[in-house]
Design an enzyme around this catalytic site. Structure first.
Site, mmCIF file in Angstrom:
data_model
loop_
_atom_site.group_PDB
_atom_site.id
_atom_site.type_symbol
_atom_site.label_atom_id
_atom_site.label_comp_id
_atom_site.label_asym_id
_atom_site.label_seq_id
_atom_site.Cartn_x
_atom_site.Cartn_y
_atom_site.Cartn_z
ATOM 1 N N ASP A 25 26.922 63.087 36.999
ATOM 2 C CA ASP A 25 27.989 63.995 37.374
ATOM 3 C C ASP A 25 28.202 65.043 36.282
ATOM 4 O O ASP A 25 28.423 64.676 35.121
ATOM 5 C CB ASP A 25 29.256 63.114 37.500
ATOM 6 C CG ASP A 25 30.222 63.624 38.518
ATOM 7 O OD1 ASP A 25 29.865 64.552 39.252
ATOM 8 O OD2 ASP A 25 31.352 63.104 38.553
ATOM 9 N N GLY A 40 35.378 67.356 38.751
ATOM 10 C CA GLY A 40 36.314 68.116 37.916
ATOM 11 C C GLY A 40 37.153 69.070 38.753
ATOM 12 O O GLY A 40 37.467 68.776 39.905
ATOM 13 N N GLU A 83 38.125 69.066 48.138
ATOM 14 C CA GLU A 83 39.139 68.062 47.767
ATOM 15 C C GLU A 83 40.427 68.799 47.413
ATOM 16 O O GLU A 83 41.479 68.538 47.991
ATOM 17 C CB GLU A 83 38.651 67.229 46.570
ATOM 18 C CG GLU A 83 39.658 66.197 46.062
ATOM 19 C CD GLU A 83 39.202 65.518 44.755
ATOM 20 O OE1 GLU A 83 38.353 66.073 44.039
ATOM 21 O OE2 GLU A 83 39.745 64.431 44.445
HETATM 22 N N1 ADE Z 1 36.174 62.808 38.622
HETATM 23 C C1 ADE Z 1 36.596 61.566 38.860
HETATM 24 N N2 ADE Z 1 37.299 61.523 40.004
HETATM 25 C C2 ADE Z 1 37.319 62.780 40.493
HETATM 26 C C3 ADE Z 1 37.879 63.388 41.618
HETATM 27 N N3 ADE Z 1 38.588 62.697 42.522
HETATM 28 N N4 ADE Z 1 37.715 64.710 41.794
HETATM 29 C C4 ADE Z 1 37.013 65.425 40.917
HETATM 30 N N5 ADE Z 1 36.452 64.901 39.832
HETATM 31 C C5 ADE Z 1 36.610 63.599 39.607
#
Ligand code: ADE
Ligand code: ZN
Length: 311
Positions: free
Chosen positions: A128, A160, A190
């Site tokens: 990641d 992130g 998200e």
């Molecule tokens: N890193 C760990 N969890 C995350 C999330 N939900 N969104 C973005 N980065 C992350």
């Protein structure tokens, strides 16, 4: 164990969206760092919003100082997954953060992958990158992943802060990763809207981490359905970070009914106080998923895995 909980427990399951660093229970963190207090740790496992969560995630990740620390938390995670009848897991390793900490990456990967090989849970790693870091940092993560495609690494992802790192910024990194045979599972949609998902698809994303904001764009929903691109949905995560205001407003049911492939996941199980069994239970209790539908979700978790795995 009776009822729906027992049914879920018995279902063979896979986890496709899970961060190693977000799986560290407070008690384990206290074992790793004797200078911490339980109150301090507890305070870092609660968030006012998504950016507050990212700060906590960084704080937790900084407590991992040695390859042995990484091995320890990997063992704990895999032992717990085995008790939940999780047979296969694709685990995000925050490689971008390891490099940012200035740590030597190779011994850390050897340590976590040795634990993975010793476990009854079949593991593949997704490296990641951090989207608010520089493109060169992302490229370094992709290079490290490409060097290990024959040694447990399946894919490349970015996580992130979406607002500070649009997918397009990493176009050349995604292209490099694809050329090297890495599978692509970026976070998108998200905390920002459908355009981030569209941009990720243009760069070759094969699964979308979260992706719940796709519901705002009907054409995109049809595209995901018709191209069989799954969303890695993480219900408790979305509530804990405030990207959905309440559990009742979570779009899981709408996404499922639209025929978009869905896989249920925990994201950061310890930091969001959940387990994979719990996420399936929420789907049943809150969103009325029947046993047949839960079984379909579990089947999806194997169908959309990057590596053929037995269930
Ligand atoms: N890193 C760990 N969890 C995350 C999330 N939900 N969104 C973005 N980065 C992350
Ligand atoms: Zn995630």
């Amino acid at each position: 164990m009776a009822g729906v909980r027992g049914f879920i427990q018995e279902l063979p399951k896979a986890e496709l969206h899970l961060h190693l660093e977000g799986s560290i229970e407070p008690a384990t963190l206290l074992e790793l760092d004797a200078s911490l207090t339980a109150e301090e740790v507890k305070a870092h496992y609660q968030y006012a919003n998504f950016l507050g969560f990212l700060r906590s995630y960084e704080w937790v990740t900084r407590r991992l100082r040695t390859p042995a620390d990484y091995a320890h938390v990997t063992r704990r995670l895999l032992d717990r997954l085995a008790t939940e009848n999780v047979r296969y897991a694709e685990i995000n390793l925050s490689t971008g953060v390891i490099l940012w900490k200035g740590q030597d990456f190779a011994p850390i990967y050897e340590a976590v992958n040795a634990e993975a090989r010793a476990s009854s849970v079949e593991v593949r790693w997704i490296f990641d990158a951090v989207r608010q870091f520089a493109v060169e940092d992302g490229m370094r993560v992709a290079e490290l992943a490409a060097e290990r495609t024959g040694d447990g690494v399946a894919g490349f992802g970015i996580g992130g802060d979406e607002a500070r790192g649009p997918a397009g910024k990493f176009a050349e990194v995604f292209a490099f990763a694809r050329r090297k045979g890495l599978r692509l599972a970026p976070h998108a949609g998200e905390t920002t809207g459908p355009e981030t998902i569209r941009a990720s698809l243009e760069l070759g994303a094969e699964r979308i981490g979260h992706g719940i904001r796709a519901v705002e764009d009907e054409a995109l929903m049809r595209y995901l359905r018709d191209h069989d691109i799954p969303l890695e949905v993480c219900i408790s995560s979305n509530v804990a970070t405030g990207v959905v205001e309440t559990l009742a407003e979570h779009p899981l049911r709408r996404i499922y009914e639209a025929g978009v492939p869905v896989v249920l996941n925990t994201d950061d199980p310890a930091m969001f106080h959940t387990t994979l069994v719990r996420e399936y239970e929420i789907a049943a209790a809150q969103f009325g998923f029947t046993e047949a539908e839960l079984r379909r979700l579990a089947e999806n978790s194997f169908r959309y895995a990057f590596s053929a795995c037995g269930s």
